[in-house]
Write an enzyme that holds these catalytic residues in place. Structure first.
Site, PDB file in Angstrom:
ATOM      1  N   HIS A 175      46.846  33.161  43.299  1.00  0.00           N
ATOM      2  CA  HIS A 175      45.616  32.720  43.956  1.00  0.00           C
ATOM      3  C   HIS A 175      45.793  32.640  45.472  1.00  0.00           C
ATOM      4  O   HIS A 175      44.857  32.878  46.225  1.00  0.00           O
ATOM      5  CB  HIS A 175      45.139  31.394  43.355  1.00  0.00           C
ATOM      6  CG  HIS A 175      44.496  31.599  42.014  1.00  0.00           C
ATOM      7  ND1 HIS A 175      45.116  31.278  40.829  1.00  0.00           N
ATOM      8  CD2 HIS A 175      43.318  32.167  41.671  1.00  0.00           C
ATOM      9  CE1 HIS A 175      44.331  31.616  39.823  1.00  0.00           C
ATOM     10  NE2 HIS A 175      43.232  32.157  40.293  1.00  0.00           N
ATOM     11  N   ARG A 212      33.544  31.761  42.660  1.00  0.00           N
ATOM     12  CA  ARG A 212      34.556  30.933  41.979  1.00  0.00           C
ATOM     13  C   ARG A 212      34.210  29.466  42.255  1.00  0.00           C
ATOM     14  O   ARG A 212      34.679  28.888  43.240  1.00  0.00           O
ATOM     15  CB  ARG A 212      35.952  31.263  42.507  1.00  0.00           C
ATOM     16  CG  ARG A 212      36.472  32.642  42.119  1.00  0.00           C
ATOM     17  CD  ARG A 212      37.911  32.829  42.607  1.00  0.00           C
ATOM     18  NE  ARG A 212      38.574  33.948  41.976  1.00  0.00           N
ATOM     19  CZ  ARG A 212      38.761  35.141  42.535  1.00  0.00           C
ATOM     20  NH1 ARG A 212      38.312  35.394  43.748  1.00  0.00           N
ATOM     21  NH2 ARG A 212      39.406  36.096  41.884  1.00  0.00           N
ATOM     22  N   ARG A 223      30.103  31.725  38.518  1.00  0.00           N
ATOM     23  CA  ARG A 223      31.003  31.569  37.369  1.00  0.00           C
ATOM     24  C   ARG A 223      31.199  30.081  37.113  1.00  0.00           C
ATOM     25  O   ARG A 223      31.486  29.335  38.050  1.00  0.00           O
ATOM     26  CB  ARG A 223      32.358  32.223  37.666  1.00  0.00           C
ATOM     27  CG  ARG A 223      33.329  32.040  36.520  1.00  0.00           C
ATOM     28  CD  ARG A 223      34.618  32.792  36.751  1.00  0.00           C
ATOM     29  NE  ARG A 223      35.494  32.128  37.693  1.00  0.00           N
ATOM     30  CZ  ARG A 223      36.667  32.623  38.086  1.00  0.00           C
ATOM     31  NH1 ARG A 223      37.077  33.797  37.633  1.00  0.00           N
ATOM     32  NH2 ARG A 223      37.421  31.982  38.946  1.00  0.00           N
ATOM     33  N   GLU A 257      38.603  38.922  30.325  1.00  0.00           N
ATOM     34  CA  GLU A 257      39.964  38.661  30.808  1.00  0.00           C
ATOM     35  C   GLU A 257      40.965  38.639  29.660  1.00  0.00           C
ATOM     36  O   GLU A 257      42.159  38.786  29.864  1.00  0.00           O
ATOM     37  CB  GLU A 257      40.008  37.305  31.527  1.00  0.00           C
ATOM     38  CG  GLU A 257      39.200  37.291  32.795  1.00  0.00           C
ATOM     39  CD  GLU A 257      38.861  35.895  33.263  1.00  0.00           C
ATOM     40  OE1 GLU A 257      39.301  35.512  34.344  1.00  0.00           O
ATOM     41  OE2 GLU A 257      38.144  35.172  32.523  1.00  0.00           O
ATOM     42  N   ASN A 286      42.706  40.616  37.072  1.00  0.00           N
ATOM     43  CA  ASN A 286      43.892  39.798  37.387  1.00  0.00           C
ATOM     44  C   ASN A 286      44.409  39.163  36.098  1.00  0.00           C
ATOM     45  O   ASN A 286      45.597  39.201  35.795  1.00  0.00           O
ATOM     46  CB  ASN A 286      43.561  38.683  38.377  1.00  0.00           C
ATOM     47  CG  ASN A 286      42.889  39.210  39.629  1.00  0.00           C
ATOM     48  OD1 ASN A 286      43.058  40.365  39.971  1.00  0.00           O
ATOM     49  ND2 ASN A 286      42.118  38.370  40.295  1.00  0.00           N
ATOM     50  N   ASP A 287      43.485  38.574  35.356  1.00  0.00           N
ATOM     51  CA  ASP A 287      43.904  37.943  34.109  1.00  0.00           C
ATOM     52  C   ASP A 287      44.051  38.948  32.979  1.00  0.00           C
ATOM     53  O   ASP A 287      44.937  38.808  32.137  1.00  0.00           O
ATOM     54  CB  ASP A 287      42.911  36.841  33.708  1.00  0.00           C
ATOM     55  CG  ASP A 287      43.230  35.548  34.452  1.00  0.00           C
ATOM     56  OD1 ASP A 287      44.416  35.183  34.509  1.00  0.00           O
ATOM     57  OD2 ASP A 287      42.305  34.927  34.986  1.00  0.00           O
ATOM     58  N   ARG A 302      50.746  35.753  36.292  1.00  0.00           N
ATOM     59  CA  ARG A 302      50.301  36.350  37.544  1.00  0.00           C
ATOM     60  C   ARG A 302      50.963  35.770  38.784  1.00  0.00           C
ATOM     61  O   ARG A 302      50.989  36.421  39.826  1.00  0.00           O
ATOM     62  CB  ARG A 302      48.776  36.285  37.661  1.00  0.00           C
ATOM     63  CG  ARG A 302      48.210  34.907  37.555  1.00  0.00           C
ATOM     64  CD  ARG A 302      46.729  34.963  37.291  1.00  0.00           C
ATOM     65  NE  ARG A 302      45.955  35.160  38.521  1.00  0.00           N
ATOM     66  CZ  ARG A 302      44.632  35.131  38.559  1.00  0.00           C
ATOM     67  NH1 ARG A 302      43.939  34.945  37.436  1.00  0.00           N
ATOM     68  NH2 ARG A 302      44.000  35.284  39.677  1.00  0.00           N
TER      69      ARG A 302
HETATM   70  C1  PEP Z   1      40.397  37.776  37.318  1.00  0.00           C
HETATM   71  O1  PEP Z   1      41.047  37.175  36.450  1.00  0.00           O
HETATM   72  O2  PEP Z   1      40.542  38.981  37.559  1.00  0.00           O
HETATM   73  C2  PEP Z   1      39.415  37.033  38.129  1.00  0.00           C
HETATM   74  C3  PEP Z   1      38.614  37.657  38.958  1.00  0.00           C
HETATM   75  O3  PEP Z   1      39.411  35.681  38.017  1.00  0.00           O
HETATM   76  P1  PEP Z   1      40.450  34.723  38.785  1.00  0.00           P
HETATM   77  O4  PEP Z   1      41.283  35.567  39.697  1.00  0.00           O
HETATM   78  O5  PEP Z   1      39.638  33.718  39.508  1.00  0.00           O
HETATM   79  O6  PEP Z   1      41.237  34.133  37.658  1.00  0.00           O
HETATM   80 MG    MG Z   2      40.532  35.192  35.925  1.00  0.00          MG
END
Ligand code: PEP
Ligand code: MG
Length: 827
Positions: free
Chosen positions: A463, A570, A606, A697, A720-721, A731
């Protein structure tokens, strides 16, 4: 593998012995249990009364039992009685050997032998021979095994020789590397010291190798028999050429050296570029050039007052030291493994040096004294380390001066644990060098001042990385701890798009970075000039390029950058770092502000995506062993339905006046969507226009896309997830960051599945890969029609889309799906 029990009168002694032995294992794990000291002192201090307890020994033996036997090492007197009594007390004792070896040397030898797969008897023999090395070194005996002729195995053996080039010869650490190098090979290796005739010694025996009395300049002859003989000899010769990977911090005593020869430091390459010895990962695109600066202690808010009595503060410090040591050991293990498998990794020696500093009894005792005089654990630790670092910095010797940076790095690691990682960073001009950054620290950085970031650790999908991208601060991650040794003021140039890093670059190298920076600036200006227009592909398909918003202020920036909509808001930024959940009114006001900034363009709110790595302090959540696999996203929201109800209430109010979509994160099953929709239906007045979507995800959702498509208006793929869960790569974990490529064909097949299952349902991608120029044609070719990216990337993504042709993208996507790896896809 056998287990080991250490029985000692003193708990600190036992722990220190185990720490020492563990260092010799280079990442291999051996089950070692401690039964030492009597009951805890009432202060809760780490000290225990001196003595041994048979019941504790019995418990330790049971805990160490791996099914392959337990070796018990004892210090003196009643330790032996307690161990014997323990065996009498155990109704079904496993196979146990009480070993007469000296505790420290025996433990080191037995642990190394155990890690190499020795049986109980072999490990006991190793331990009992553990004094041979010391005896040889002190000239008390020849230090040889019962003489075996040098050519005993000549008929069927391979042979090689190497010269010991280490300043201190084959002392314990280099010897332990020999043992580690031979681990897992099917062969017998024997070593002879040609300089003094000592040996042959078994190559898997730490004590025997040490007994060779090999000093610098001595030549060692190695003979190996068995199927892996050649491999073993090659490894030994290479190891010797690398001086047994020994760095200055490994040597038993330090001596002045020129820092320029130190392998852990950054090196000036032939091309004149000075690069870190590990391969840094690109984390936020752009060129950053400027003087290095590091977090200063003055920027870390140290508590004025201790939070409890000295006993409690000592306890806090000891706990933080133990946690930091564990973390370092994990890093050492991962780095050693990577090195054995010839993969890029941070230098384990730097972690080892830091581990040794944390074990420096003087430093810890000094901090304890300061605590006893009324300081908090954090202040005491910081003062002790700063005093020591200041003393080093005052010396004329460059090697010793450079150790001050190690002390400060260790200081910060422990402070980060003690203070919960939330130390604020005050922005300064130039390139920030740091161990890692928390999301809170990253969001406090001012992009108009900070020109770049280099992190020793960190991973591009963390993050913190997402936040630095959103701020447009170029950064590279996982550069290795040696970057922290770069003194303040030294010029650094980095390319956050490629991961290239130059420390104190030559003029021509600096000029190349500057040229690249101005070319990127030119392209950006060009892209910005058309960013307000829609992005249509060459053959006519319009792609929505949206922005990911993590803060109210980013909304205006995103619109200025040309975003067609807010593809992902977010909302957790509103919920984290505070003592109570925001009220419905407060939420409404913030969502309304974002909607107003978007001037009639759609915003996708979201719902709260907390849990996992983002716990909410004001809700009691169970402690989870694998938080990323736990109560996260929609699971969390449905477990605290009032929180979700309030949020939906605020969203619905804004949806009365603005185009708003609601999106549920981390969905796994259709019932979650049904439950969340039911809550929404209860709250939303009839006739209100509010789109409902889900994040994709979890891999299972991708494969069930056709089913979910019946329940939602759109999908947004969170790569990402999705990559994290598909590739089993956490991650934030830099050790697996190179595996975590969302362009892995496994992930692409899931995206393909979503697009095929979606039918008329819109498919967006809002993970970081949506801004990756290599990924864009593939995503569009698979059927994605919206890319939601960090605001600074919007103009460039639009420009990239306009260059593309859908038919070509489809062909490229089809080829990517049949590739064998992410590297092949990128190729
Ligand atoms: C993701 O998981 O790709 C996503 C956009 O959500 P976050 O990065 O906030 O978990
Ligand atoms: Mg995510």
């Amino acid at each position: 593998m056998i287990g080991i029990v250490v029985v000692s009168h003193s708990r600190p002694l036992a722990h220190a012995a185990v720490d020492l032995a563990t260092q010799m294992l280079h990442g291999e794990r051996v089950r070692i249990e401690i039964a030492a000291g009597l009951a805890e002192e009432p202060s809760g201090d780490d000290k225990a009364l001196l003595g041994t307890d048979a019941l504790a020994v019995a418990d330790a033996i049971a805990a160490a039992d791996t099914g392959e036997g337990v070796l018990v090492l004892m210090d003196l007197g009643s330790a032996i009685l307690s161990a014997e009594l323990a065996l009498d007390l155990m109704p079904t004792a496993p196979e146990v050997k009480l070993c007469a070896a000296p505790l420290v040397e025996g433990l080191v030898a037995a642990s190394v032998a155990a890690a190499g797969g020795a049986t109980l008897t072999e490990a006991a023999n190793e331990a009992e021979n553990a004094l041979l090395g010391k005896r040889a070194q002190l000239g008390l005996d020849a230090g040889t095994e019962p003489s075996a002729p040098a050519d005993q195995h000549a008929a069927d053996s391979a042979r090689a020789s190497f010269t010991v080039d280490n300043e201190h010869g084959l002392h314990a650490r280099p010897a332990s590397r020999i043992v580690a190098a031979l681990r897992g090979l099917d062969c017998e290796v024997r070593l002879r010291n040609l300089a003094n005739g000592a040996g042959p010694a078994a190559g898997r025996s730490l004590s025997r190798i040490a007994a060779l009395g090999a000093l610098t300049g001595h030549t060692i002859e190695a003979t190996a028999t068995g199927p892996d003989a050649e491999v073993a000899l090659n490894r030994l010769v290479e190891l010797a050429q690398r001086r047994f990977d020994e760095k200055i911090a490994d040597a038993p005593t330090s001596s002045p050296r020129d820092t320029s020869t130190e392998p852990g430091l950054t090196e000036r390459s032939a091309a004149g570029t000075t690069t870190a010895s590990t391969a840094p990962l690109p984390a936020s695109p752009g060129i950053g050039i400027g003087p290095a600066w590091q977090l200063e202690l003055t920027e870390i808010a140290l508590p004025d007052q201790p939070s409890g009595p000295p006993g409690a503060e000592r306890h806090l410090l000891n706990g933080a030291l133990a946690r930091t040591k564990n973390r370092l050991r994990a890093h050492i293990g991962a780095a050693e493994d990577a090195r054995l498998h010839q993969q890029p990794s941070p230098e384990p020696e730097v972690f080892q040096a830091h581990l040794l500093l944390l074990e420096d009894e003087e430093l810890v005792a000094d901090a304890h004294r300061r605590i006893d005089n009324g300081a908090s654990a954090a202040t005491a630790w910081a003062s002790s380390l700063d005093t020591a670092a200041d003393e080093l910095e005052a010396l004329s010797d460059p090697y010793l001066r450079a150790r001050a940076a190690d002390l400060r790095a260790v200081r910060d690691q422990v402070l980060a644990v003690l203070l919960g990682h939330d130390t604020e960073v005050v922005s300064r001009p130039g390139i920030l060098l740091a161990t890692d950054l928390t999301p809170a620290q990253a969001s406090g950085l001012d992009p108009s001042i900070v020109t770049g970031i280099v992190l020793a650790h960190g991973s591009p999908t963390s993050h913190a990385a997402i936040i630095t991208r959103a701020k447009g601060i170029p950064s590279v991650h996982a550069a290795g701890e040696e970057i922290l040794r770069v003194p303040a003021g030294v010029i650094i140039a980095l390319d956050g798009g490629t991961g290239e890093l130059a420390v104190d670059p030559e003029t021509d190298v600096l000029a190349k970075f500057k040229t690249r920076a101005s070319e990127q600036r030119r392209q950006r200006l060009l892209a910005e000039s058309t960013a307000g227009q829609v992005a249509t592909m060459r053959d006519g398909l319009t792609v929505h390029v949206a922005a990911n918003i993590g803060h109210v202020a980013e909304a205006a920036h995103a619109v200025r950058a040309g975003a067609d909509l807010a593809g992902l808001v977010r909302t957790e930024f509103l919920f984290l770092g505070r003592e109570h959940a925001p009220s419905v009114d407060e939420q409404e006001q913030v969502y309304r502000e974002i909607a107003q900034s978007f001037e009639g363009r759609r915003i996708v709110l979201r719902t709260l995506d907390v849990g996992g790595d983002k716990p909410l302090p004001y809700l009691s959540q169970p402690q989870e062993h694998n938080p990323f696999l736990g109560l996260r996203g929609i699971r969390f929201a449905l477990a605290f339905p009032q929180l979700l109800r309030d949020q939906l209430q605020a969203i619905v109010r804004v949806a009365a006046d603005h185009p708003v979509s609601v999106m549920f994160p981390m969905v796994t099953v259709v019932d979650e969507v049904r439950a969340a929709r039911a809550l929404l239906a209860d709250i939303a007045p009839p006739g209100i226009d509010i789109e409902v979507g889900i994040m994709v995800e979890v891999p299972a959702v991708a494969t069930k896309a056709a089913v979910f498509a019946q329940l939602v208006d759109f999908f947004s793929i969170g790569t990402n997830d999705l990559a994290q869960y598909t590739l089993a790569t956490e991650r934030g974990n830099e050790s697996v960051a190179d595996l975590a490529d969302p362009l892995d064909p496994g992930v692409l097949h899931l995206i393909d599945h979503v697009c095929r299952g979606a039918g008329d349902t819109r498919v967006a991608v809002c993970g970081e890969v949506a801004a990756d120029p290599t990924a864009i044609p593939l995503l569009l070719g698979l059927g994605v029609t919206e890319l939601s990216v960090t605001p600074p990337a919007v103009p460039l993504v639009k420009a990239a889309v306009r260059e593309l042709d859908l038919r070509e993208c489809r062909a490229a996507a089809a080829r990517a799906l049949s590739c064998e790896s992410a590297a092949a896809v990128r190729g």
